[in-house]
Each structure stands twice: as structure tokens, then as C-alpha cells.
Design a protein around this motif. Structure first.
Motif, PDB file in Angstrom:
ATOM      1  N   MET A 183     -68.481 -32.105 188.287  1.00 40.86           N
ATOM      2  CA  MET A 183     -67.832 -30.782 188.239  1.00 40.86           C
ATOM      3  C   MET A 183     -67.929 -30.276 186.631  1.00 40.86           C
ATOM      4  SD  MET A 183     -64.258 -29.735 189.732  1.00 40.86           S
ATOM      5  CE  MET A 183     -63.380 -29.159 188.583  1.00 40.86           C
TER       6      MET A 183
ATOM      7  N   MET B   3     -71.503 -29.957 185.612  1.00 44.13           N
ATOM      8  CA  MET B   3     -71.988 -28.321 185.830  1.00 44.13           C
ATOM      9  C   MET B   3     -71.407 -27.701 184.824  1.00 44.13           C
ATOM     10  SD  MET B   3     -72.516 -27.813 189.717  1.00 44.13           S
ATOM     11  CE  MET B   3     -71.219 -28.846 190.414  1.00 44.13           C
ATOM     12  N   LYS B   4     -70.350 -27.630 184.519  1.00 52.83           N
ATOM     13  CA  LYS B   4     -69.642 -26.788 183.465  1.00 52.83           C
ATOM     14  C   LYS B   4     -70.323 -26.895 182.221  1.00 52.83           C
ATOM     15  CE  LYS B   4     -64.848 -25.554 184.016  1.00 52.83           C
ATOM     16  NZ  LYS B   4     -63.489 -26.285 183.967  1.00 52.83           N
TER      17      LYS B   4
ATOM     18  N   LEU C  19     -70.134 -20.948 191.597  1.00 55.69           N
ATOM     19  CA  LEU C  19     -69.428 -22.261 191.429  1.00 55.69           C
ATOM     20  C   LEU C  19     -68.351 -22.211 190.894  1.00 55.69           C
ATOM     21  CD1 LEU C  19     -72.640 -24.046 189.603  1.00 55.69           C
ATOM     22  CD2 LEU C  19     -71.604 -24.550 191.817  1.00 55.69           C
TER      23      LEU C  19
END
Lengths: 448, 403
Positions: free
Chosen positions: B1, B4-5, B35
Motif C-alpha cells: 500500500m 503504491m502510494k 486506488l
């Protein structure tokens, strides 16, 4: 008269105020913000460094120089804050320790007449408390309203409880009503919350028509009440006041001085001890919330979370606000937030599994939970619109600036605050309140 | 997560103003907001907002469609296998439930992929060229289109119909929220009128219907239409055989959905599960659903009373359970953009949708699938209905002044 409101919703927010008065030291800084008075163009009377007494004029309205705005305290004009294009944002007065009041002529309360009342209210700077519908602007002293409406309760989230505030103010309140009823040849309506037992000063009020309003927010909005009791047609004018304004007016005529005190409530989930406070108009919020904040990013709102004005941490309480709300700022990203079950996500719909939870109160932040989109869902606003207008059609009429259609669809009966719940619930995150305000401004411009 | 950020963070400058790929910003924005729910805070008006947004709404419709999709996959395999083994002794044992499903899964999946890839590409292209954000409307349309298609529709034809639906059905009017016609039905109507042989007859509703010499690959409605055409006495016995409780199109089979038809339309049970999800969450309009049901039921009942031909004699409830009536009622007529927008208008709109659906299918056997035509027609009429409802409100207000 009994009015049952079926449409609307009460949002269950954390941070309801305890029914206790808090003690705070008097603030030193007070400000009057011209932006509180929609469409008023301020013409300054004082400049920085001038010494004023409570009740001295700070500025007046360029469009109507009868309407004056006075200092809530005595002291020195500390600053005149300007924004873009030198627009005046705040007139800040540094208060004396002991407030000196400007002397107004003391009237014989028995022989008051309409002319004298209006004249004195204009001089004292109390006149701006009286607002009119349509438009929600300051009443024009040259108009004769067909009726006067006082909403005795506030149904918005975390709103102050007037039945608590008005405990024991019976005589003063009645005096105020006696004065105000003289302003209109028509009826003065005092609207009470049918869902609770009203304070004695309300239920025992004389010379006015008492109406019980049942139902969820926005039942307390004066526009909703007017619509159901004595609706506004094109050309009609109704004046509206808050019950605390009635007290202020009564106090002025009784004592002959401008006492700008009012009772406000400090609420919100970012406040440690939510309390009621007696403050003066335009007090600095910084002093109000001192040592009473919970850590984290916060948003300060003068007014309630649906219709209030965003202020800075060192901002000032708005002229018409009886509430300061402090909620968390929602400045975060949420991974696939639209897909998760959302057990703790508050929604008026049942699209999140939070309907399973029996939670009584939610801590809501300022996150919009999505981006603005084209208008897709229908029937949503209608669930929260107790006024017989077609909200979506009215909004579309405003967007295309079709004045005749706006009039036909009932723009004179609405105010942005009546659409606040629609805006809250909107799936497409449409800025409904500002659109309605734009529509009213267009009409107002056309009328004048 | 977090990874991805960080990736998003590093590539974001390319899409922002001054970046090399700035023109593609809407596409980037669509991925980012897909997302992560963005960190936008309210800047004007209400400081707090409901958790609902368009993505959530659309995803709920897709969830409501899943029962239809899963059943449709299973039924695709079931129909094919039962035609294949028709007449064989003990044929029921050759293929298991799972075989049916897997067979259908691999047949339906390409339809879904083509529908989404083509449709979203068009949407993204329009978003980029018009510099607005990608609206989520197509997420639902993209799922609806395969569900209202016959299983063997050629993929190029599907792609063409999707492009037609998105461009002519939606984008020429200004995109999501502005369209007059339901895009998914526009896609179906496109194939129906442009390539009628792929959308009607008794060969298209079962996979490979043309080669396996399907004896009964016709939809219930097609069967009814042909039975009603000729006034032959023997038709009555065929009708009895097919539509009695033992027959292929029995009320039970029509309700469960084990009959040939478009991929997702056959099972009333699956549709009703979807309807429950839509109604419970408040995403679907209960006014439209209920009034359309009433309208359809009333019309079917009137035909029962007239009873001129076999089609009319089908009991009202049975009439509603065959064909795409329920699917249209729950997923098509309720499209908030193309339906009437006022509450009273919705009632009239839904009611007429129901009446017309049954009327068209029974009276005009050339269009056995009356629901599609009825809803498209009512889509066009919806603004007119709304106009009169709004006018009534205006008149109410004018009357008040005169009083």
C-alpha cells in the motif's frame, strides 16, 4: 399550529455539548467581519488606532447607509484586515478591561412605536440581527414585512439547546417579543421544537403565534417553517430573528446600551470539554478554545458543521453564529476506500455496512470521501428537502441562469442552509449551497 | 500500500501541469482515485460529507449484478451441455454443475473483457480530450452489456456496439449524467437492428446453436411469438407441452432461469437477489421497480382477459418471468440518468415501461423482446414526463399567489 416535517435527517455527531456553562477569561481581541453580512459593502468609519466605545459605529453599508455596524466592545481599533482587491475581511478591536458603553437615549418602554424602534435598532447596530426572507440578507428598514418568524430551536448537528440557554429569561424574552411584534402588521410566529418540551419563556410567550414543529433537521430552519406556515410568494417579505437576538434587543431597550453578549456553545469531537459560554459578539476563538483542544489536525468552524464558516484557529466568532464547531481535518488518502465494507463509515444511505453498527455518535471529518462528479443519482435530495420545491430542477435552473424558471421553481422560498443536508448526502459531491447562493444573488441583482 | 502510494507520488509530477504527460492527467487521476479515495477536504458549503460517492454506488450495482453473472455463466454451460446430450441416456450425469459453470465462465469472460477494455478506452479518450475526470458510469454499463447479449455474439460486433453505445449513446450528449438513452440498451439495440441474425431466431441463444442442431434453442418469447403467428390447433398442444409445469419453459424453470436467453437475463431468482441489494442500499429506485412491475402485471393480466392468442393466454406472472422483463426492470429502467428524475415522474415512467414491455412483446411478435424497446422509448419520454410533473409544482405555486 402543528407542522410535521417528514423529510430530513439528524446526523449523529460526536461532541454534543454538556449542559454546563464554562468559564473563560475575557478575550482581548474582538472582530466584526463584513463577510458575515452577505452583499454588504463596508464603508469604514474608523481607522486603525481610533478609540471606540461599545456601540460606536465601525462601518456602514455603502448600499444603504442607514445600516450601521457597531463595536461590540470599547477599546482601540487594532487592525483592519484586508484580502484580495483590498476587500475588508475583519475589523479587529482590542478591548479595554472594563467596557465603556456608548449612551443611547433611554425610551419609555410603554410608548415605543415602530419608527422609534427601527431608528434605535439602526443606531445601535442591532438592526443587522434582523434578516429577511427571501435572500437571507439584512432586512431593509423601509420594508414592511408581512410577518415575523422566530425559530425557537436549532436542529442542526451539535446545535445549542435554546431551552437550556433560556432558562429563567422569561421576562426579558417577553419584553423583546413585545417590541418585535410592533415591527410587522402581520403575525409574529414563534416556532418550537415539537419533539421536546420547550422552556417556559417560549411556551408561555404572549402576543405571538406559537407553532410546534415536529421532525428531523432541517425542521429548525426558519425557511422550512415559513414554507409550511405562511409561504413566501414573489414580492413577499418576511423578517426573521434568532431567539437570542430577541433578548439582545430587549436588553438594549431596557438598559439603553449596546450589550453585545450572547451565549454560544463550543462543540465538536476535537474539543475536550464541550461547554456553553457567555461571550461578546465577535470574540476571538483562540481564547475560547484555549487548553480545551484534542491533538491532531483540526478544522475550526464558526457555526455548525453543515452551514458554518471555516475560520482560522485564531479567527473570530461570526455575527450570526451561536456555535463553534471543531472537527478533525480529513486530509488523508484511503486505500480502496470505496470498496471496503466500511463498518465505521457514516452514511445516510445503507451503502456501507455501518448500518449494522448501533453506534450512537460518529466522529466525522472534513474529507469529502470522493471527487465531484456529474450529476447521476436522482431522488437523493428529495429525501432531505422538506420544502415543496424540486431541488435538482432548481439547481439546474440556476446553473443555466434562467431567472424565470428559478422564480417558478420557488427560489424565493429557499436559502442555502435548507440545502445543506442535500449537499451532505450528495453522491456526486455537488456544491449545492454555493449554487443556491449564486441563484439568489442573480435574482437579487435582477430585482434591484 | 505504501509502496503504491510512493509509486504514484513519483510518477505524479509527469502528469501535473508542466509535466510531459499532462494531457493524460485525467487517466492518471482515474487510476489514483481508483486506488485511493483522495485526500480532498470540503472547501465550501457543508464541512462534513456523506461517505458515499459515485464509485461506491457503481460498485454496489456491480455487486448486485454478480448473482446474474454467475448464474448466467452456469446457465451458458448448462444450456450447451443439455443440448449436446439431448436424447442420450443418463445425460444428466456426464457434466457436473462445475463443468457447466467453467464452460460458461470461459465463454462469458471474453465478452466482459472486450466490453470493459473497449468501453473504458473510449471513456478515457474522451476524458483526456475534454480534460475532465473519468466518470464511473461505465463500470456498470460495461457489466450490463455482456449480460444482455446472446452468448455467441462475435467479439468485434460487441466491440462495435460498445463504441456505438458510449459515443452515440453517451458522449455526444456530454458524457455521464447527460445521456438520454440507457447506454447498455443502446448497445443491445444497435446489434438488434444492425445484425438481427445475431440477436434473434432460435440459433443464437445457446452456444454453437447453429452447429449442434439445437431442437429447442429458442427463447421462451421467440417460441411464444411463433406459436401465436399461425392459428393452428396443434399449437395449443405444443404450447401446453412447453409452458406447462413439466415443460421446458415452465414457471419454475423461468423463475430459476434454466432456459435459453441472453447471458444474464434468464434467472428471476438471481435478479431478485440483485434487486434486494439495490433496494436495501437505496441505490436502485424502488418507485421505478415497483411501478414497472405493476404496469407489466396489469398489462399481462389484461391480455389474460382478452385471451386472443396463445401469447396472451400465458398467466400474468409467468409472462413476466420469461424474457428480459425482470432484468430490464431491476437494472435497466432504474438507470437514474435516463429514467425520469422526479418521484412522481418515476412512477409514471416505470408504470409505462411495464405496460409497454408486455404490450410490445405480445402485440408485435417481430420484437419479442419488448422490454428493450419499451425502456428505450420511455427513456426518450422521461424528460417530457418530468416536464409535466415540474409544471404541476409551478402551477401549485402560482395558485398560491392567486389565493
Amino acid at each position: 399550529m402543528d407542522v410535521k416535517i417528514l423529510k430530513g435527517a439528524n446526523i449523529k455527531l460526536k461532541g454534543v455539548a454538556d449542559r454546563v456553562y464554562g468559564n473563560i477569561q475575557n478575550s482581548t481581541l474582538y472582530a466584526i467581519k463584513p463577510s458575515d453580512f452577505h452583499l454588504v459593502v463596508p464603508k469604514m468609519v474608523v481607522k486603525i488606532g481610533d478609540i471606540v466605545a461599545a456601540g460606536d459605529v465601525l462601518f456602514y453599508d455603502k448600499n444603504n447607509d442607514l445600516i450601521k455596524f457597531t463595536s461590540p466592545v470599547s477599546g482601540v481599533v487594532d487592525n483592519i484586515v484586508r484580502g484580495d482587491k483590498r476587500k475588508i475581511l475583519e475589523i479587529v478591536v482590542e478591548s479595554d478591561l472594563e467596557i465603556k458603553y456608548k449612551e443611547f437615549e433611554k425610551r419609555n418602554l410603554v410608548s415605543l412605536n415602530r419608527e422609534v424602534i427601527i431608528n434605535d435598532l439602526l443606531l445601535s447596530g442591532l438592526w443587522p440581527l434582523i434578516r429577511q426572507r427571501p435572500f437571507g440578507t439584512i432586512a431593509n428598514p423601509n420594508d414592511v414585512p408581512k410577518s415575523i418568524f422566530i425559530s425557537g430551536f436549532d436542529s442542526s448537528p451539535l446545535a445549542p439547546d435554546n431551552d437550556f440557554i433560556f432558562h429563567g429569561d422569561t421576562e426579558l424574552f417577553q419584553l423583546g417579543l413585545d417590541i418585535i411584534t410592533q415591527l410587522s402588521p402581520g403575525t409574529t410566529h414563534l416556532n418550537l421544537d415539537g419533539n421536546s418540551n420547550a422552556a417556559k419563556c417560549f411556551s408561555g410567550a404572549k402576543g405571538v403565534q406559537i407553532n410546534n414543529i415536529y421532525g428531523p433537521h432541517p425542521a429548525g430552519n426558519v425557511g422550512v417553517q415559513i414554507h409550511h406556515i405562511d409561504p413566501i410568494n414573489k414580492g413577499d417579505i418576511v423578517w426573521c430573528l434568532n431567539p437570542q437576538d430577541v433578548i439582545s434587543i430587549a436588553r438594549f431597550f431596557k438598559d439603553g446600551k449596546y450589550d453585545a453578549s450572547k451565549i454560544i456553545v463550543l462543540t465538536g469531537s476535537k474539543i475536550k470539554k464541550t461547554r456553553y459560554y457567555r461571550v461578546l459578539q465577535g470574540m476571538s476563538v483562540k481564547d475560547l478554545v484555549k487548553d480545551n483542544l484534542i491533538d491532531g489536525e483540526k478544522r475550526f468552524i464558526s457555526g455548525n458543521v453543515l452551514t458554518g464558516t471555516r475560520i482560522k484557529e485564531d479567527g473570530y466568532i461570526g455575527f450570526y453564529d451561536f456555535q463553534v464547531s471543531v472537527i478533525p481535518e480529513g486530509d488523508y488518502n484511503e486505500f480502496l476506500g470505496w470498496l471496503l465494507p466500511g463498518l465505521s463509515k457514516y452514511s445516510l444511505s445503507r451503502t456501507f455496512f455501518s448500518w449494522l453498527s448501533t453506534k450512537k455518535e460518529y466522529e466525522l471529518d472534513s474529507n469529502t470521501h470522493g471527487e465531484e462528479r456529474a450529476f447521476v443519482m436522482t431522488g437523493q435530495y428529495e429525501q432531505y428537502m422538506p420544502i415543496d420545491v424540486f431541488p435538482v430542477q432548481l439547481i439546474k435552473a440556476i446553473l443555466i441562469e434562467d431567472i424565470e424558471l428559478m422564480e417558478n421553481l420557488g427560489i424565493y422560498e429557499v436559502h442555502p442552509e435548507d440545502f445543506a443536508l442535500c449537499e451532505f448526502a450528495c453522491t456526486s459531491k455537488v456544491p449545492v449551497q454555493s449554487i443556491i447562493q449564486r441563484g439568489l444573488d442573480i435574482i437579487k441583482k435582477e430585482c434591484s | 500500500m505504501k509502496l503504491m502510494k510512493n509509486i504514484l507520488k513519483t510518477i505524479k509530477p509527469n502528469f501535473e501541469k508542466g509535466g510531459k504527460l499532462h494531457t493524460l492527467y485525467p487517466a492518471y487521476d482515474a487510476f489514483e482515485t481508483f486506488l485511493f479515495v483522495p485526500n480532498h477536504t470540503s472547501s465550501e458549503g457543508a464541512h462534513i460529507r456523506d461517505s458515499i460517492d459515485l464509485k461506491r454506488t457503481m460498485v454496489l450495482v456491480i455487486i448486485a449484478l454478480l448473482p446474474c453473472l454467475i448464474f448466467g455463466m452456469w446457465n451458458t454451460g448448462y444450456q450447451y451441455h443439455s443440448q449436446l446430450t439431448l436424447g442420450m441416456a443418463g445425460y444428466q450425469d456426464i457434466y457436473s454443475m462445475w463443468d457447466h459453470f467453467l464452460f460458461g465462465f470461459w465463454k462469458v469472460l471474453p465478452l466482459i473483457i472486450v466490453s470493459y477494455v473497449v468501453g473504458l478506452s473510449v471513456e478515457f479518450a474522451f476524458a483526456v480530450s475534454r480534460k475532465h475526470q473519468v466518470n464511473e458510469g461505465y463500470l456498470v454499463t460495461g457489466m450490463l452489456i455482456p449480460l444482455v447479449m446472446p452468448i455467441d455474439v462475435p467479439l468485434w460486433m460487441l466491440a462495435l456496439s460498445v463504441i456505438f453505445a458510449v459515443v452515440i449513446g453517451k458522449e455526444v450528449f456530454g458524457g455521464t449524467g447527460m445521456n438520454i438513452l440507457n447506454p447498455a440498451l443502446t448497445a443491445r439495440a444497435f446489434i438488434f437492428f444492425a445484425y438481427p441474425t445475431k440477436m434473434s431466431g432460435d440459433k443464437v441463444w445457446v452456444h454453437n446453436g447453429e452447429t449442434i442442431d439445437a431442437i429447442s434453442g429458442e427463447t421462451a418469447l421467440g417460441e411464444l411469438a411463433s406459436l401465436s403467428k399461425l392459428d393452428v390447433v396443434s399449437n395449443q398442444s405444443v404450447f401446453n407441452q412447453l409452458f406447462s409445469s413439466e415443460g421446458m419453459y415452465s414457471l419454475y424453470n423461468s423463475f430459476i432461469g434454466t432456459i435459453p436467453g441472453s447471458v444474464g437475463e434468464t434467472s428471476v431468482v438471481a435478479i431478485l437477489i440483485g434487486a434486494f441489494i439495490l433496494l436495501f442500499t437505496g441505490v436502485g429506485s424502488r418507485i421505478i421497480m415497483s411501478s414497472m412491475f405493476l404496469g407489466g402485471l396489469l398489462m399481462a393480466y389484461i391480455f389474460n382477459l382478452l385471451d386472443v392468442n396463445l401469447f396472451m393466454s400465458l398467466p400474468a406472472i409467468h409472462q413476466l418471468c420469461v424474457g428480459g422483463f425482470f432484468f430490464g426492470m431491476v437494472f435497466m429502467a432504474t438507470d437514474p440518468v435516463s429514467a425520469a428524475q422526479t418521484n412522481q415522474g418515476k412512477f409514471i415512467y416505470g408504470f409505462l415501461c411495464g405496460v409497454l414491455s408486455i404490450l410490445i412483446r405480445v402485440v408485435n411478435p417481430a420484437y419479442p423482446e419488448g422490454v428493450m424497446v419499451a425502456i428505450l422509448f420511455m427513456n426518450v419520454m422521461a424528460p417530457l414526463i418530468d416536464h409535466y410533473v415540474v409544471q404541476a409544482n409551478i402551477n401549485r405555486r402560482l395558485k398560491r399567489i392567486q389565493k
